[in-house]
Each structure stands twice: as C-alpha cells, then as structure tokens.
Design a protein around this motif. Structure first.
Motif, PDB file in Angstrom:
ATOM      1  N   GLY A  76     -14.250  -8.215 -21.844  1.00 14.84           N
ATOM      2  CA  GLY A  76     -13.487  -7.816 -23.023  1.00 14.84           C
ATOM      3  C   GLY A  76     -12.877  -8.944 -23.836  1.00 14.84           C
ATOM      4  O   GLY A  76     -11.861  -8.741 -24.498  1.00 14.84           O
ATOM      5  N   VAL A  77     -13.454 -10.162 -23.784  1.00 17.22           N
ATOM      6  CA  VAL A  77     -12.934 -11.273 -24.594  1.00 17.22           C
ATOM      7  C   VAL A  77     -13.504 -11.134 -26.013  1.00 17.22           C
ATOM      8  O   VAL A  77     -14.455 -11.816 -26.402  1.00 17.22           O
ATOM      9  N   GLN A  78     -12.884 -10.219 -26.759  1.00 20.81           N
ATOM     10  CA  GLN A  78     -13.437  -9.888 -28.083  1.00 20.81           C
ATOM     11  C   GLN A  78     -13.338 -11.029 -29.081  1.00 20.81           C
ATOM     12  O   GLN A  78     -14.092 -11.069 -30.054  1.00 20.81           O
ATOM     13  N   THR A  79     -12.408 -11.978 -28.840  1.00 22.66           N
ATOM     14  CA  THR A  79     -12.262 -13.113 -29.763  1.00 22.66           C
ATOM     15  C   THR A  79     -13.504 -14.006 -29.749  1.00 22.66           C
ATOM     16  O   THR A  79     -13.671 -14.841 -30.629  1.00 22.66           O
ATOM     17  N   LEU A  80     -14.381 -13.821 -28.757  1.00 21.41           N
ATOM     18  CA  LEU A  80     -15.623 -14.601 -28.732  1.00 21.41           C
ATOM     19  C   LEU A  80     -16.584 -14.182 -29.841  1.00 21.41           C
ATOM     20  O   LEU A  80     -17.579 -14.861 -30.087  1.00 21.41           O
ATOM     21  N   SER A  81     -16.293 -13.077 -30.511  1.00 21.77           N
ATOM     22  CA  SER A  81     -17.219 -12.625 -31.563  1.00 21.77           C
ATOM     23  C   SER A  81     -17.370 -13.685 -32.656  1.00 21.77           C
ATOM     24  O   SER A  81     -18.435 -13.799 -33.257  1.00 21.77           O
ATOM     25  N   ARG A  82     -16.319 -14.463 -32.919  1.00 27.39           N
ATOM     26  CA  ARG A  82     -16.384 -15.479 -33.964  1.00 27.39           C
ATOM     27  C   ARG A  82     -17.400 -16.579 -33.605  1.00 27.39           C
ATOM     28  O   ARG A  82     -18.373 -16.778 -34.333  1.00 27.39           O
ATOM     29  N   PRO A  83     -17.207 -17.290 -32.466  1.00 27.08           N
ATOM     30  CA  PRO A  83     -18.204 -18.323 -32.138  1.00 27.08           C
ATOM     31  C   PRO A  83     -19.599 -17.758 -31.861  1.00 27.08           C
ATOM     32  O   PRO A  83     -20.600 -18.380 -32.229  1.00 27.08           O
ATOM     33  N   LEU A  84     -19.690 -16.582 -31.264  1.00 26.62           N
ATOM     34  CA  LEU A  84     -21.013 -16.004 -31.010  1.00 26.62           C
ATOM     35  C   LEU A  84     -21.681 -15.612 -32.328  1.00 26.62           C
ATOM     36  O   LEU A  84     -22.884 -15.757 -32.495  1.00 26.62           O
ATOM     37  N   GLY A  85     -20.878 -15.162 -33.279  1.00 25.92           N
ATOM     38  CA  GLY A  85     -21.390 -14.843 -34.609  1.00 25.92           C
ATOM     39  C   GLY A  85     -21.956 -16.088 -35.291  1.00 25.92           C
ATOM     40  O   GLY A  85     -22.939 -16.015 -36.027  1.00 25.92           O
ATOM     41  N   ARG A  86     -21.330 -17.239 -35.006  1.00 26.33           N
ATOM     42  CA  ARG A  86     -21.841 -18.495 -35.582  1.00 26.33           C
ATOM     43  C   ARG A  86     -23.229 -18.820 -35.026  1.00 26.33           C
ATOM     44  O   ARG A  86     -24.086 -19.341 -35.741  1.00 26.33           O
ATOM     45  N   PHE A  87     -23.446 -18.496 -33.744  1.00 28.72           N
ATOM     46  CA  PHE A  87     -24.789 -18.718 -33.159  1.00 28.72           C
ATOM     47  C   PHE A  87     -25.818 -17.853 -33.888  1.00 28.72           C
ATOM     48  O   PHE A  87     -26.898 -18.318 -34.240  1.00 28.72           O
ATOM     49  N   LEU A  88     -25.457 -16.593 -34.104  1.00 25.17           N
ATOM     50  CA  LEU A  88     -26.382 -15.688 -34.801  1.00 25.17           C
ATOM     51  C   LEU A  88     -26.698 -16.222 -36.193  1.00 25.17           C
ATOM     52  O   LEU A  88     -27.846 -16.225 -36.624  1.00 25.17           O
ATOM     53  N   ALA A  89     -25.656 -16.692 -36.873  1.00 24.68           N
ATOM     54  CA  ALA A  89     -25.836 -17.183 -38.246  1.00 24.68           C
ATOM     55  C   ALA A  89     -26.743 -18.417 -38.279  1.00 24.68           C
ATOM     56  O   ALA A  89     -27.445 -18.643 -39.257  1.00 24.68           O
ATOM     57  N   GLN A  90     -26.727 -19.184 -37.186  1.00 27.48           N
ATOM     58  CA  GLN A  90     -27.560 -20.394 -37.135  1.00 27.48           C
ATOM     59  C   GLN A  90     -29.047 -20.082 -37.122  1.00 27.48           C
ATOM     60  O   GLN A  90     -29.858 -20.863 -37.591  1.00 27.48           O
ATOM     61  N   VAL A  91     -29.406 -18.942 -36.519  1.00 24.11           N
ATOM     62  CA  VAL A  91     -30.812 -18.653 -36.309  1.00 24.11           C
ATOM     63  C   VAL A  91     -31.412 -17.739 -37.397  1.00 24.11           C
ATOM     64  O   VAL A  91     -32.613 -17.664 -37.559  1.00 24.11           O
ATOM     65  N   LEU A  92     -30.544 -17.062 -38.150  1.00 21.91           N
ATOM     66  CA  LEU A  92     -31.035 -16.134 -39.182  1.00 21.91           C
ATOM     67  C   LEU A  92     -31.245 -16.898 -40.500  1.00 21.91           C
ATOM     68  O   LEU A  92     -30.302 -17.493 -41.018  1.00 21.91           O
ATOM     69  N   PRO A  93     -32.479 -16.879 -41.054  1.00 21.17           N
ATOM     70  CA  PRO A  93     -32.713 -17.618 -42.300  1.00 21.17           C
ATOM     71  C   PRO A  93     -31.769 -17.161 -43.418  1.00 21.17           C
ATOM     72  O   PRO A  93     -31.571 -15.961 -43.616  1.00 21.17           O
ATOM     73  N   ARG A  94     -31.231 -18.137 -44.101  1.00 21.24           N
ATOM     74  CA  ARG A  94     -30.209 -17.898 -45.117  1.00 21.24           C
ATOM     75  C   ARG A  94     -30.737 -17.066 -46.290  1.00 21.24           C
ATOM     76  O   ARG A  94     -30.007 -16.315 -46.931  1.00 21.24           O
TER      77      ARG A  94
END
Ligand SMILES: [Zn+2]
Ligand SMILES: [Zn+2]
Length: 265
Positions: A110-128
């Motif tokens: 339940g460490v929901q605050t991880l959504s921010r850094p994990l979201g950054r990983f997703l953003a890295q791989v999805l073409p802009r």
C-alpha cells in the motif's frame, strides 16, 4: 532540562516521526537519510533499467532468444494470428530485482506514494508523439479493489494522464473474479480470463484510441481479454502500457501452442 527529560522528549518525537517516515528503505532495508513521502531510498528508485532485448516482436515487444519466432514483418505468432486484442505494447522493465520489489511495495504494501516515481518509468517508455482519446486502467474485480483499498493501475493511469493530456476513464468492468493466473499455461490463462471484462453499459468507444494501463504483463492473456472488451465497444486501437513484463524468452513451440489454443476461445 534534565538529560533524561530531553531524551524522553526526543524519543516521543522520533517515535512520531517513525510513524510518518519509516526509517528503512522498503526495498533494500538500508536506513533512509532524507525525509520523504516515499519510504524508498534514492538508489533503489534509480535502479530499475529499461528492458533490453536483441530479438523481439515489433508489436507486442515480446523478447525471444533468436529471430526464429518472428515473421518477415517482425511479428510473433500471437500478433500474426491476431490473438492479442491490443495493437502494441510498451513495458518499462523486466519483472525482477528492484523493479519487482517496488511494484510489490506499491501494490501489496500500500505505498501509494510510489505512483509518482513508477509513473515516471511508464512515461520513459511511452513514445511522446502518441495520442490517445482515453486512458483506461486495468480494472480489479470490485472485491479485490475493496480489499486493497485502491487500484494500482488507476494511480499509474493518473500519472500518465497528466503528461499525455488525456482523460482517465474507468469504462471497463471486471465482471468475473478470476482464479489466480499463477501456475497456469498461457492457453489456460486465456481461457481463465475470457469473458471476464465488459465495457460499462451504454458506453461506446467508436473509433477511439485507447491506452490501457496495467502494472505487470505476464502472458498478455488478461490484457488481451480486456482489450477485446474495448474493441467490442468500438475502440479502434488499443495500446498497452505496463511497468514490467515477465521475461520468459519463450521458445517458439510455446508461442504456437498458446496461439492455437487461444484462438478457439
Ligand atoms: Zn533502498
Ligand atoms: Zn507479438
């Protein structure tokens, strides 16, 4: 103030701080030095690396040990047969090591605050330059959602929605609480989840480009079933984005067995 009173006061303050800021990293267990809303050290947050594979399908990006399972267009047998309900997949890293631990802390602790850094990983791989009409988080069955208190895919979807400027829409419902997928073959997984999803009544997605978000991609059976439900409601194109994928480097026989069994359901 007597020394004992100072130390007692310090104990109270430290105790309170410990409640708010756990003193060890949830991933590597080393003491945390900085006060943060995220109880994970900076080196663990920087550790996950982009998935690398020499041979992979151009659509679902499943990695293979060699080029044998790929046709002249670079497609694997599942994509060639149209078994996957989605058109393409972007997955950040392999489901192992630190990334796996981060996902566990996020989802099961339940460490929901991880959504921010994990979201950054997703953003890295999805073409802009990709554009979407809506972002759909992989739904949990309501019972699971209730037990966990949140849907991890929805928190991730919100992170991507801010950057890609598309709305998060919970249009899919998981109508069947499926048996755990672990231990099942790819074909069994496809059977297990077939008919598990439906787009909410009265909702049409005609011609829409959908970004479907999940945390982990294993065989793609669950995501495929969900993508097919989106297609039944009219969606034109489904892109799947996940944090991690299991790296099986599946031999060719495995993919063909899965495809022929899967196409029957
Ligand atoms: Zn750490
Ligand atoms: Zn493929």
């Amino acid at each position: 103030m007597p020394g004992s009173a100072v130390s007692a006061a310090r104990k109270v303050v430290c105790g309170l701080l410990d409640l708010i800021f756990p003193d060890d990293c949830r991933v590597c267990q080393q003491p945390l030095h900085e006060v943060s809303r995220i109880p994970v050290c900076s080196s663990c947050l920087a550790a996950p690396k982009l998935f690398q594979a020499e041979f992979y399908c151009v659509a679902c990006r499943t990695p293979f040990v060699n080029a044998a399972p790929l046709d002249e267009h670079g497609l694997c047998s599942l994509c060639r047969l149209g078994v996957n309900g989605f058109e393409e997949v972007y997955a950040f890293g392999a489901y192992e090591g630190t990334l796996r631990k981060l996902i566990h802390a996020f989802k099961f602790e339940g460490v929901q605050t991880l959504s921010r850094p994990l979201g950054r990983f997703l953003a890295q791989v999805l073409p802009r330059d990709l554009a979407f009409d809506l972002i759909v988080p992989m739904p949990l069955h309501w019972r699971r959602r209730w037990q966990r208190g949140f849907n991890q895919a929805e928190l991730l979807a919100r992170e991507i929605a801010r950057r890609w400027n598309a709305p998060v829409e919970r249009v899919v419902r998981r109508k069947k609480a499926t048996a755990p997928q672990a231990g099942l073959t790819s074909a069994q997984r496809r059977k297990n989840v077939s008919g598990a999803f439906e787009v909410k009544r009265g909702k049409r997605l005609d011609g829409k480009r959908v970004l479907l978000i999940d945390d982990v991609l294993t065989t793609g059976a669950t995501a495929s079933a969900c993508a097919r439900a989106l297609k039944r409601a009219g969606a034109a194109h489904v892109t799947l984005l996940t944090l991690a994928r299991r790296d099986r480097r599946a031999p060719i026989e495995f993919a063909i067995t899965a495809a022929s069994a899967g196409s029957g359901s």
